[in-house]
Design a protein around this motif. Structure first.
Motif, PDB file in Angstrom:
ATOM      1  N   VAL A 175       1.240  -1.412  -0.027  1.00 57.80           N
ATOM      2  CA  VAL A 175       0.423   0.037   0.009  1.00 57.80           C
ATOM      3  C   VAL A 175       0.595   1.460   0.000  1.00 57.80           C
ATOM      4  CG1 VAL A 175      -1.469   1.287   1.532  1.00 57.80           C
ATOM      5  CG2 VAL A 175      -2.382  -1.076   1.136  1.00 57.80           C
ATOM      6  N   GLU A 176       2.123   1.148   0.803  1.00 47.90           N
ATOM      7  CA  GLU A 176       2.866   2.713   1.058  1.00 47.90           C
ATOM      8  C   GLU A 176       3.525   2.291  -0.732  1.00 47.90           C
ATOM      9  OE1 GLU A 176       5.430   4.185   4.514  1.00 47.90           O
ATOM     10  OE2 GLU A 176       5.252   2.749   4.698  1.00 47.90           O
ATOM     11  N   SER A 177       3.539   1.413  -0.962  1.00 45.61           N
ATOM     12  CA  SER A 177       4.730   1.919  -2.478  1.00 45.61           C
ATOM     13  C   SER A 177       3.775   1.902  -3.622  1.00 45.61           C
ATOM     14  CB  SER A 177       4.970   0.469  -2.949  1.00 45.61           C
ATOM     15  OG  SER A 177       6.050  -0.589  -2.249  1.00 45.61           O
ATOM     16  N   ALA A 178       2.246   2.063  -3.510  1.00 44.43           N
ATOM     17  CA  ALA A 178       1.715   2.174  -3.858  1.00 44.43           C
ATOM     18  C   ALA A 178       0.979   3.931  -4.142  1.00 44.43           C
ATOM     19  CB  ALA A 178      -0.084   1.492  -3.638  1.00 44.43           C
ATOM     20  N   ALA A 192      -6.244   1.115  -3.765  1.00 44.34           N
ATOM     21  CA  ALA A 192      -7.030  -0.332  -3.541  1.00 44.34           C
ATOM     22  C   ALA A 192      -6.737  -1.259  -4.910  1.00 44.34           C
ATOM     23  CB  ALA A 192      -8.413  -0.507  -3.530  1.00 44.34           C
ATOM     24  N   GLU A 193      -7.206  -0.888  -5.658  1.00 40.04           N
ATOM     25  CA  GLU A 193      -6.920  -1.011  -6.646  1.00 40.04           C
ATOM     26  C   GLU A 193      -5.470  -1.106  -7.611  1.00 40.04           C
ATOM     27  OE1 GLU A 193      -7.811  -0.118 -12.021  1.00 40.04           O
ATOM     28  OE2 GLU A 193      -8.668   1.003  -9.902  1.00 40.04           O
ATOM     29  N   LEU A 194      -4.250  -0.638  -7.175  1.00 39.05           N
ATOM     30  CA  LEU A 194      -3.317  -0.213  -7.504  1.00 39.05           C
ATOM     31  C   LEU A 194      -2.440  -2.087  -6.478  1.00 39.05           C
ATOM     32  CD1 LEU A 194      -1.736   2.896  -7.895  1.00 39.05           C
ATOM     33  CD2 LEU A 194      -2.006   1.457  -9.412  1.00 39.05           C
ATOM     34  N   SER A 195      -3.468  -1.918  -5.417  1.00 37.10           N
ATOM     35  CA  SER A 195      -2.361  -2.786  -4.142  1.00 37.10           C
ATOM     36  C   SER A 195      -3.078  -4.355  -4.584  1.00 37.10           C
ATOM     37  CB  SER A 195      -2.826  -2.054  -2.666  1.00 37.10           C
ATOM     38  OG  SER A 195      -2.068  -0.807  -3.262  1.00 37.10           O
ATOM     39  N   GLY A 196      -4.551  -4.629  -5.470  1.00 37.13           N
ATOM     40  CA  GLY A 196      -5.091  -5.413  -5.078  1.00 37.13           C
ATOM     41  C   GLY A 196      -6.168  -5.745  -4.247  1.00 37.13           C
ATOM     42  N   ILE A 197      -6.061  -4.944  -3.194  1.00 38.31           N
ATOM     43  CA  ILE A 197      -6.647  -5.552  -1.972  1.00 38.31           C
ATOM     44  C   ILE A 197      -7.782  -4.712  -2.061  1.00 38.31           C
ATOM     45  CG2 ILE A 197      -4.935  -5.490  -0.804  1.00 38.31           C
ATOM     46  CD1 ILE A 197      -4.994  -2.580   0.383  1.00 38.31           C
ATOM     47  N   SER A 198      -9.066  -4.989  -1.331  1.00 40.67           N
ATOM     48  CA  SER A 198     -10.561  -4.622  -0.903  1.00 40.67           C
ATOM     49  C   SER A 198     -10.446  -3.179  -1.072  1.00 40.67           C
ATOM     50  CB  SER A 198     -11.367  -5.043   0.381  1.00 40.67           C
ATOM     51  OG  SER A 198     -10.944  -4.799   1.144  1.00 40.67           O
ATOM     52  N   ARG A 199     -11.584  -1.831  -1.279  1.00 44.03           N
ATOM     53  CA  ARG A 199     -11.574  -0.701  -0.655  1.00 44.03           C
ATOM     54  C   ARG A 199     -11.590  -0.227   0.828  1.00 44.03           C
ATOM     55  NH1 ARG A 199     -15.065   3.675   1.117  1.00 44.03           N
ATOM     56  NH2 ARG A 199     -14.426   5.406  -0.382  1.00 44.03           N
ATOM     57  N   TYR A 219      -5.380   0.652   6.204  1.00 46.65           N
ATOM     58  CA  TYR A 219      -3.714   0.801   5.746  1.00 46.65           C
ATOM     59  C   TYR A 219      -3.404   1.949   5.217  1.00 46.65           C
ATOM     60  CZ  TYR A 219      -2.758  -4.215   5.757  1.00 46.65           C
ATOM     61  OH  TYR A 219      -3.016  -5.571   5.465  1.00 46.65           O
ATOM     62  N   LEU A 220      -4.538   2.853   4.802  1.00 49.19           N
ATOM     63  CA  LEU A 220      -4.357   4.862   4.289  1.00 49.19           C
ATOM     64  C   LEU A 220      -4.033   5.564   5.918  1.00 49.19           C
ATOM     65  CD1 LEU A 220      -5.425   4.551   1.366  1.00 49.19           C
ATOM     66  CD2 LEU A 220      -3.453   4.518   1.374  1.00 49.19           C
ATOM     67  N   GLU A 221      -5.199   4.525   6.576  1.00 50.58           N
ATOM     68  CA  GLU A 221      -5.551   5.504   7.517  1.00 50.58           C
ATOM     69  C   GLU A 221      -4.541   5.636   9.245  1.00 50.58           C
ATOM     70  OE1 GLU A 221      -7.699   7.248   8.475  1.00 50.58           O
ATOM     71  OE2 GLU A 221      -9.113   7.783   6.906  1.00 50.58           O
ATOM     72  N   TYR A 222      -3.474   4.349   8.715  1.00 49.37           N
ATOM     73  CA  TYR A 222      -2.893   3.785   9.860  1.00 49.37           C
ATOM     74  C   TYR A 222      -1.077   4.449   9.261  1.00 49.37           C
ATOM     75  CZ  TYR A 222       1.168   1.526  11.539  1.00 49.37           C
ATOM     76  OH  TYR A 222       2.194   1.419  12.087  1.00 49.37           O
TER      77      TYR A 222
END
Length: 232
Positions: A171-174, A187-194, A200-203
């Motif tokens: 996520v951080e790399s994306a 989410a789309e770049l990382s291949g995970i759900s929104r 992860y972004l809020e963390y």
């Protein structure tokens, strides 16, 4: 950093034009000197073994030998090891996990901007200079040891329950490759759900590794955008 102290850099990418562009980006940075470029795995391994660079910009998708295999062979050589910045289109969790296991501390997902690369180069130059300066003394203060241990890598902390360290790196790399993005875009770049991406972004915002802004350009409610905080 003086000209004589410039960090010797090898650019590795299978695309000749992309390698040339990366070389131009690196060459304009006052702390680095591009000494060679390679376009295949075997060529990269040979040049790294012969020239022993300080830094390698390493693509993963290489003919003859994948970039991660090149890096594993380089690590097996022993001796002084180069810093590595991964510059790759690979954004899957397994590639990121292998990169971390191989000691890669900087991971840029293609396509990225010149400012993204410059930020990583600044990190490498600052960390290498700190090591050189500290090496002039036999003993270091605890705060200096702490700083060196964190060089190029954020201090490791206990993640909240439900968060994975490997996914966090993805996520951080994306986010680094696509600043000012929404949770859905990351989410789309990382291949995970929104929903997972937003957690992860809020963390990352909570630990000062990302920043959150509101975009009022769209009609209705403002959208939340996230950017990586490279100055943290």
């Amino acid at each position: 950093m003086t000209v004589s102290a410039k960090l010797r850099t090898i650019i590795v990418d299978d695309d000749v034009e992309v390698a040339s562009l990366h070389a131009k980006f690196v060459s304009v940075h006052p702390a680095f000197d591009v000494i060679a470029t390679a376009h295949s795995g075997p060529e990269a391994l040979r040049l790294i073994a012969e020239r022993r660079p300080d830094l390698v910009l390493l693509d993963f998708d290489l003919p003859g030998k994948p970039g991660l295999e090149v890096l594993r062979d380089v690590r097996a050589m022993g001796g002084a090891q180069p810093e590595v910045i991964a510059v790759t289109a690979a954004r899957d969790v397994e590639s990121v996990r292998q990169a971390r296991s191989a000691g890669i501390q900087h991971y840029l997902v293609k396509p990225f901007t010149a400012s993204n690369l410059t930020a990583r180069l600044d990190d490498v130059a600052r960390d290498r200079l700190a090591l050189v300066e500290s090496g002039a003394r036999e003993e270091l203060a605890q705060r200096e040891i702490d700083a060196l241990m964190r060089s190029g890598v954020r201090a490791r902390t206990q993640l909240p329950k439900g968060l994975s360290g490997e996914t966090l790196v993805t996520v951080e790399s994306a986010l680094g490759s696509a600043p000012n993005s929404s949770a859905g875009e990351i989410a789309e770049l990382s291949g995970i759900s929104r929903v997972s991406a937003r957690r992860y972004l809020e963390y990352l915002v909570a630990v000062n590794r990302a920043q959150r802004t509101l975009d009022y350009a769209t009609a209705g409610r403002p959208s939340t955008r996230f950017s990586r905080n490279d100055g943290a």
